[in-house]
Design an enzyme around this catalytic site. Structure first.
Site, PDB file in Angstrom:
ATOM      1  N   GLN A  65       0.817  -1.200   0.000  1.00  0.00           N
ATOM      2  CA  GLN A  65       0.000   0.000   0.000  1.00  0.00           C
ATOM      3  C   GLN A  65       0.860   1.263   0.000  1.00  0.00           C
ATOM      4  OE1 GLN A  65      -2.565  -1.027   3.350  1.00  0.00           O
ATOM      5  NE2 GLN A  65      -4.269  -1.187   1.942  1.00  0.00           N
ATOM      6  N   LEU A  68       3.361  -1.063   8.601  1.00  0.00           N
ATOM      7  CA  LEU A  68       2.989  -0.129   7.536  1.00  0.00           C
ATOM      8  C   LEU A  68       1.775   0.721   7.891  1.00  0.00           C
ATOM      9  CD1 LEU A  68       3.449  -2.295   4.310  1.00  0.00           C
ATOM     10  CD2 LEU A  68       5.111  -0.797   5.409  1.00  0.00           C
ATOM     11  N   ASN A 108       3.355   5.270   7.887  1.00  0.00           N
ATOM     12  CA  ASN A 108       2.076   4.822   7.338  1.00  0.00           C
ATOM     13  C   ASN A 108       2.166   4.666   5.826  1.00  0.00           C
ATOM     14  OD1 ASN A 108      -0.577   4.442   6.582  1.00  0.00           O
ATOM     15  ND2 ASN A 108      -1.221   6.517   7.052  1.00  0.00           N
ATOM     16  N   CYS A 109       1.901   3.469   5.353  1.00  0.00           N
ATOM     17  CA  CYS A 109       1.804   3.231   3.912  1.00  0.00           C
ATOM     18  C   CYS A 109       0.454   2.623   3.573  1.00  0.00           C
ATOM     19  CB  CYS A 109       2.943   2.332   3.435  1.00  0.00           C
ATOM     20  SG  CYS A 109       4.540   3.139   3.404  1.00  0.00           S
ATOM     21  N   VAL A 110      -0.591   3.094   4.250  1.00  0.00           N
ATOM     22  CA  VAL A 110      -1.946   2.661   3.929  1.00  0.00           C
ATOM     23  C   VAL A 110      -2.373   3.446   2.688  1.00  0.00           C
ATOM     24  CG1 VAL A 110      -4.216   2.187   4.950  1.00  0.00           C
ATOM     25  CG2 VAL A 110      -2.225   2.389   6.403  1.00  0.00           C
TER      26      VAL A 110
END
Length: 428
Positions: A112, A209, A241-243
């Site tokens: 993501q 993540l 955060n890699c949402v």
């Protein structure tokens, strides 16, 4: 606390033998940056490229964006508790390379991340199409445990921003922004008749993540915490955060938090700005009750008349957002929510996963499901094929001609829930 952000306007970025800013041109010694990042034995290879506004360049898959800075007076080097020793932030003078951004890409655990286009339709949706981007492609060594892999990539981006920020240490600022606020007793004595307003900033806190960090502490591990707004503007909060890319709050956006800046602008005029409460978004029901109850308690103990609450992400955090709202409104505290919507391709679906009748003032940052077509790029930094596994993309998103069809979900910062984006609202 008194914080001076000394903005040095960057008009171009080039590679060269020095690290300096001259006449608005940022020169970067690529070898110096690579050497610093390669000090971490977990890094196998570093590649650095440039992407400038208006160029037909696509950056994908983007992990984080960080503003290069250097503190020239006061405590705190880099990101205390993360890349430097732990010291309190929020005081002193900081030289800011305004208009430049370190953008990290490369293989990472999971899928993501997002896309930044520097031109065309894609540029309309991301604020990072307007920055001069130093793109750092980080390749870790093989076999790292997933959490170690993620940390390696995250730290490399922060260190790159530190090294590049040093180029502005002796440059003269184009303008200086001063943020000064005393303690609550002092400010309330100065503005006894102004309504007291708090800002609650929700941080994604859901595991690998999906985390934010405060002075290096994973937000999963905190109770809601009151900080001085200057601390966040000075680099105390960073992104892990890699949402969904559209509403992740990048480190750059924390450093320039729009909600904080807008509240500061009204402090002493229309409101008495009390500070920032950082609230984790947890996945368990017990955790949600704990953090939402605690957030409401802090707000009422501070004597807030009004609270602005911003979300990060969507889906199950929608419940946290509305639970906080319900508690505050029932306590007599006027509450405004900032969120985006997941309303489907046609915009007709239920926008949030939860609802409550107390949510009477809601600001929308846009529909994450809105579909856009991104034109073929002349240059791709990274891999365009990554779009098929990004949130908002799918198998078939990438056409043979190089164009991409995807949701705003995949575009970095497109529907930022702190307001740091290009969307606006029209009333009809």
């Amino acid at each position: 606390m008194k914080l001076e952000l000394r903005k040095i306007q960057i008009k171009d970025v080039v590679f060269g033998d020095k690290m300096e800013v001259n006449g608005g041109v940022l020169t970067i010694n690529k070898d110096q940056v690579v050497a610093k990042l390669m000090e971490d034995h977990r890094v196998k290879e570093i590649k650095i490229d440039l992407a400038k506004p208006g160029e037909k360049t696509r950056i994908i898959p983007v992990k984080d964006c960080i503003e290069p800075r250097v503190k020239i007076e006061g405590e705190g080097k880099g990101f205390p508790g993360v890349t430097g020793k732990m010291v309190p932030l929020g005081d002193g003078k900081v030289n800011v390379l305004d208009g430049a951004a370190v953008v990290t890409i490369g293989d990472i655990v999971g899928f993501q991340e997002g896309v930044v286009d520097m031109w065309g339709e894609g540029a309309k949706w991301t604020p990072f199409s307007k920055t001069f981007n130093i793109v750092v492609d980080i390749i870790p060594v093989e076999g790292l445990e997933p959490h170690v892999h993620e940390e390696t990539v995250r730290l490399a981006g922060l260190k790159a921003a530190e090294v590049i920020g040093e180029a502005g240490r002796y440059a003269e600022p184009t303008n200086v922004e001063v943020f000064e606020m005393g303690n609550h007793a002092e400010e309330s004595a100065k503005y006894p008749n102004l309504p007291k307003v708090l800002y609650v900033e929700m941080l994604i806190s859901q595991g690998l993540l999906h985390d934010g960090y405060i002075y290096g502490v994973n937000s999963q591990k905190i109770l809601p915490t009151l900080i001085h707004p200057n601390e966040e503007l000075d680099g105390a909060v960073i992104s892990g955060n890699c949402v969904a890319a559209c509403d992740k709050i990048t480190t750059y956006q924390h450093q320039n938090n729009s909600a904080i800046l807008d509240l500061y602008a009204e402090h002493g005029k229309t409101i008495n700005f009390l500070g920032v409460i950082l609230t984790p978004e947890l996945t368990t029901l017990e955790g949600k009750f704990r953090t939402c109850d605690y957030t409401a308690k802090l707000c009422t103990m501070m004597g807030a008349d009004g609270v602005i609450v911003s979300e990060e992400g969507y889906g199950n955090p929608d419940s946290d957002l509305l639970m906080i709202c319900k508690r505050l409104e029932k306590a007599g505290v006027k509450t405004v929510l900032i969120t985006d919507e997941c309303s489907g391709w046609d915009g007709m679906s239920q926008p949030l996963a939860d609802t409550t009748k107390e949510a009477v003032a809601v600001v929308s940052a846009g529909n994450v499901s809105h579909v856009v077509t991104l034109e073929p790029a002349d240059k791709v930094i990274g891999s365009a094929k990554a779009i098929s596994t990004l949130a908002g993309g799918w198998d078939g998103s990438l056409s043979e001609d190089g164009s991409i069809k995807c949701e705003l979900n995949a575009v970095i910062g497109a529907t930022s829930e702190i307001g740091y984006h290009n969307c606006t609202v029209k009333l009809y």
